[in-house]
Motif scaffolding. Structure first.
Motif, mmCIF file in Angstrom:
data_model
loop_
_atom_site.group_PDB
_atom_site.id
_atom_site.type_symbol
_atom_site.label_atom_id
_atom_site.label_comp_id
_atom_site.label_asym_id
_atom_site.label_seq_id
_atom_site.Cartn_x
_atom_site.Cartn_y
_atom_site.Cartn_z
ATOM 1 N N PHE A 20 0.832 -1.205 0.000
ATOM 2 C CA PHE A 20 0.000 0.000 0.000
ATOM 3 C C PHE A 20 0.873 1.264 0.000
ATOM 4 C CE2 PHE A 20 -2.274 3.274 2.431
ATOM 5 C CZ PHE A 20 -3.521 3.278 1.852
ATOM 6 N N ARG A 24 2.062 3.604 -3.546
ATOM 7 C CA ARG A 24 1.663 5.023 -3.583
ATOM 8 C C ARG A 24 2.864 5.952 -3.624
ATOM 9 N NH1 ARG A 24 -2.063 1.939 -2.217
ATOM 10 N NH2 ARG A 24 -4.273 2.418 -2.455
ATOM 11 N N GLN A 25 3.929 5.546 -2.954
ATOM 12 C CA GLN A 25 5.138 6.389 -3.009
ATOM 13 C C GLN A 25 5.711 6.432 -4.418
ATOM 14 O OE1 GLN A 25 7.965 5.355 0.048
ATOM 15 N NE2 GLN A 25 6.497 5.769 1.662
ATOM 16 N N ARG A 28 2.676 8.227 -6.756
ATOM 17 C CA ARG A 28 2.410 9.634 -6.440
ATOM 18 C C ARG A 28 3.675 10.412 -6.087
ATOM 19 N NH1 ARG A 28 -2.686 8.106 -2.659
ATOM 20 N NH2 ARG A 28 -4.018 7.271 -4.309
ATOM 21 N N GLU B 97 2.123 11.367 0.127
ATOM 22 C CA GLU B 97 1.680 10.588 -1.047
ATOM 23 C C GLU B 97 0.313 9.952 -0.840
ATOM 24 O OE1 GLU B 97 4.727 9.973 0.311
ATOM 25 O OE2 GLU B 97 6.032 10.884 -1.201
ATOM 26 N N LEU B 98 -0.206 10.014 0.396
ATOM 27 C CA LEU B 98 -1.496 9.367 0.656
ATOM 28 C C LEU B 98 -2.616 10.403 0.662
ATOM 29 C CD1 LEU B 98 -0.559 6.890 3.551
ATOM 30 C CD2 LEU B 98 -0.405 6.554 1.079
ATOM 31 N N THR B 99 -3.793 9.974 0.227
ATOM 32 C CA THR B 99 -4.955 10.872 0.272
ATOM 33 C C THR B 99 -5.425 10.972 1.723
ATOM 34 O OG1 THR B 99 -6.499 9.050 -0.018
ATOM 35 C CG2 THR B 99 -5.691 10.122 -2.033
ATOM 36 N N GLU B 102 -6.709 7.708 2.928
ATOM 37 C CA GLU B 102 -5.639 6.714 3.075
ATOM 38 C C GLU B 102 -4.807 7.009 4.318
ATOM 39 O OE1 GLU B 102 -5.092 5.752 -1.702
ATOM 40 O OE2 GLU B 102 -3.805 7.228 -0.726
#
Lengths: 444, 227
Positions: A20, A24-25, A28, B97-99, B102
């Motif tokens: 997870f 994402r790293q 994004r 980087e997380l919403t 998240e």
């Protein structure tokens, strides 16, 4: 809950949270940093395979030229105690009947002396302009079909069975092409269309001719005849460039040679076999009793085999150094990446995200960079570099160097690099993750 | 709920020894909203870090609900923080980087909760702090006040026994600060135990008690009646 189930459960959490976070790293994070790291991985991979590949390709190119133009797939030569291949004609008859054989060329190889510039020679106190060389006696059509000798003509034209009294001369023997003028005195007055005298070693029956040879300073007994230079051969197969070629008819005429026993038979198969399988077929017909039977690989000249071995060794050393350098590079890149995110690593630990999950996130990132970097490297390697070097071989003195990148060794190096990258990515993450949580959060 | 005895913290840098906490004794009861105040360098943040398991004291004992937390291994401390404690940091400390959802869901994922369930719960919490529709915003798409509220949502999503807040309003304007304090008051009303470090007296108005620190020692406990 059993111990193993608990461990499995923990690993599963590491995996899901690590995946997870890691995904994402990457997705994004900064695209430029991703591109930079992928580029570094690509270049690292290419340096691992291209430099050793060119080193191997240098000898591979030489070996392929030897196979293509000198030895063929199967190379039959005289047995150690014989001067000729006994029963050459029986072998030729079998070769004619074998469907596995695509082409073959029977060669006679004899010592000879080439003399040039004798027409305008006026000072007989000076040594004659002559060289002792090997002469390939060939059937021009057979040789052309088997090895495509005419590819190496840089001047003039190929020999023909329809014409007599012509010779092809290797470029190394001529001053205007030779790079070896320190080792011997190359011939100067050789031009296509002009005559040279050739003495083929053997017994001389004509006393006057022998007397004339001695007057010319030619101490080797043999039959001398004048030939017209039909063409100049220039090949990176040294043996071709340093020899002369005459037709079988001329040889028989001049040397009054009636023997049909050859010194070399070069055979090419139809490509449906390995050389070893083809050799087994030849041996099953008893060729081994009359000739030394070698595959192209076995017939590699010793110096070439030594060079090949040495370059292979050098390639492995360079590959090993490349892996060390790449692992250090990846370590530094991931370490800097992790260091810039130290605060967030601390925060994640602070809110209870386990160290294992964070380390896993970085391992996934390393895997991503390795897979994409190496994938891109493979595309560049097989889509661009290998075809490029096939089309534009590197012009080395003794071969046309190509880039050798066999799939299995290349994939093995790719796999090693993936593993090294994951370890090199995991270690810095572990170093950062193991730091005091509060120090990481406060970045002190 | 929390019992602290003779807590000391000394930082050593070469030959320079700096005592920051000098024998702290305190108790925090279940459901209390406590503010720790003091001048800069008094040791208030250091005290919070010790009792919230982000750091290890030099000496003393810290007992949380009967557990001596200083005897826990590093893995156990991480598990303890995950399941029983919540944190609000001065600079929000959201993962960029997380919403929003998240960031809030990640402690639940670490507890092994299914991703969809975790995100569902995260959205529910985000709705409850008046940030409906901001689920997929990244931290840089939120104001400071909104980021701090998401940080609070992350801290309370796993329903911690104690919520620690380190100067939660320090980086916010007064309107956002007021919203954050109101949010904490609402949590306190629902029975949440909160320990907050602040240097702004006006934001201690809802606290049950204010602990004043000076030079690494507690100098007074002010009991207040929350409004």
């Amino acid at each position: 809950m059993s111990f193993f189930k608990k461990q499995l459960d923990t690993l599963s959490k590491f995996w899901s949270v690590g995946y997870f976070l890691g995904l994402r790293q990457i997705v994004r994070g900064s695209i430029w940093i991703n591109l930079l790291i992928i580029s570094i991985m690509t270049l690292t991979f290419l340096s691992l395979v291209v430099i050793p590949g060119i080193l191997v390709g240098l000898t591979e190119g030489s070996f392929e030229q030897n196979r293509e133009y000198l030895t063929g797939d199967l190379y039959l030569t005289t047995l150690p105690d014989e001067e000729t291949i006994v029963n050459s004609q029986d072998i030729v008859r079998v070769l004619d009947s074998l469907p596995e054989v695509e082409n073959y060329s029977v060669r006679y190889k004899i010592g000879s002396t080439v003399e040039a510039g004798y027409i305008n020679r006026d000072d007989f106190t000076e040594e004659a302009e002559s060289l002792s060389v090997s002469a390939f006696v060939i059937d021009p059509e057979q040789e052309e079909a088997t090895t495509g000798l005419s590819e190496f003509l840089i001047e003039g034209e190929m020999l023909s069975s329809d014409r007599s009294g012509e010779v092809l001369i290797g470029s190394t023997l001529l001053q205007k092409y030779s790079n070896f003028s320190d080792l011997f005195e190359p011939l100067v007055n050789v031009e296509v269309g002009r005559p040279v005298k050739i003495t083929l070693q053997g017994e001389v029956e004509d006393d006057f001719q022998r007397e004339q040879q001695l007057l010319d300073g030619n101490n080797d007994p043999g039959q001398t005849s004048e030939f017209i230079v039909a063409g100049i051969i220039d090949s990176k197969v040294g043996e071709l460039s340093s020899s002369i070629f005459i037709t079988e008819q001329d040889y028989r005429r001049i040397a009054q040679q009636r023997s049909l026993q050859a010194q070399e038979i070069v055979v090419k198969h139809n490509g449906r076999f390995t050389d070893e399988q083809f050799k087994d077929i030849a041996l099953s017909y008893g060729f081994g009793r009359y000739a030394k039977v070698q595959t192209a690989t076995e017939a590699i000249p010793k110096f070439l085999a030594d060079v090949q071995q040495t370059f292979g060794f050098l390639g492995n050393i360079i590959g090993f150094v490349g892996i060390i350098v790449s692992s250090i590079t990846v370590f530094i890149v991931i370490y800097i990446n992790a260091l810039t995110r130290r605060k967030f690593i601390g925060i994640l630990k602070g809110i209870g995200i386990s160290e294992g999950a964070i380390e896993f996130a970085y391992s996934i990132q390393s895997l991503f960079y390795a897979v994409f970097g190496i994938g891109l490297g493979l595309v560049i390697l097989y889509g661009l570099l290998v075809p490029f070097f096939v089309q534009n071989p590197i012009d080395f003195p003794f071969s046309d160097g190509i880039l050798v990148a066999e799939l299995i060794p290349t994939l093995t190096r790719a796999l090693i690099l993936v593993v090294i990258t994951m370890i090199a990515g995991f270690l810095p993450a572990r170093i950062i993750v193991r730091q005091n949580t509060l120090d990481s959060i406060l970045q002190r | 709920m929390i019992t602290v005895k003779n807590l000391t913290k000394t930082y050593t840098n070469g030959e320079i020894v700096t005592p920051v906490l000098k024998g702290i004794d305190m108790d925090i009861k279940h459901g209390e909203f406590i503010a720790i105040m003091g001048k800069s360098g008094a040791g208030k943040s250091t005290l919070l870090y010790q009792i919230s398991l982000l750091d290890k004291p030099t000496e003393g004992t810290i007992n949380v609900n009967g557990i001596d937390i200083l005897n826990l291994s590093e893995t156990e401390r991480t598990q303890f923080r995950l399941k029983r404690l919540g944190y609000i940091f001065q600079d929000y400390a959201l993962v960029p980087e997380l919403t929003a959802e998240e960031n809030v869901a990640i402690p639940l994922l670490m507890q092994g909760i299914d991703s969809n369930k975790a995100k569902g719960k995260a959205r529910h919490i985000i709705d409850s702090i008046d940030m409906v529709g901001k689920y997929t915003n990244r931290p840089n798409q939120l104001s400071g006040g909104q980021q701090q509220r998401i940080s609070i949502a992350r801290a309370i999503v796993q329903e911690p026994e104690i919520l620690f807040a380190d100067e939660p309003t320090a980086n916010l304007d007064s309107a956002s600060s007021e919203q954050v304090i109101e949010l904490m008051r609402d949590l306190h009303k629902k029975g949440q135990t909160i320990v907050m470090v602040t240097h702004e007296p006006e934001y201690t108005k809802y606290c049950d008690r204010i602990i004043y620190l000076e030079d690494g020692k507690i100098v007074s406990h002010d009991y207040k009646i929350s409004t």
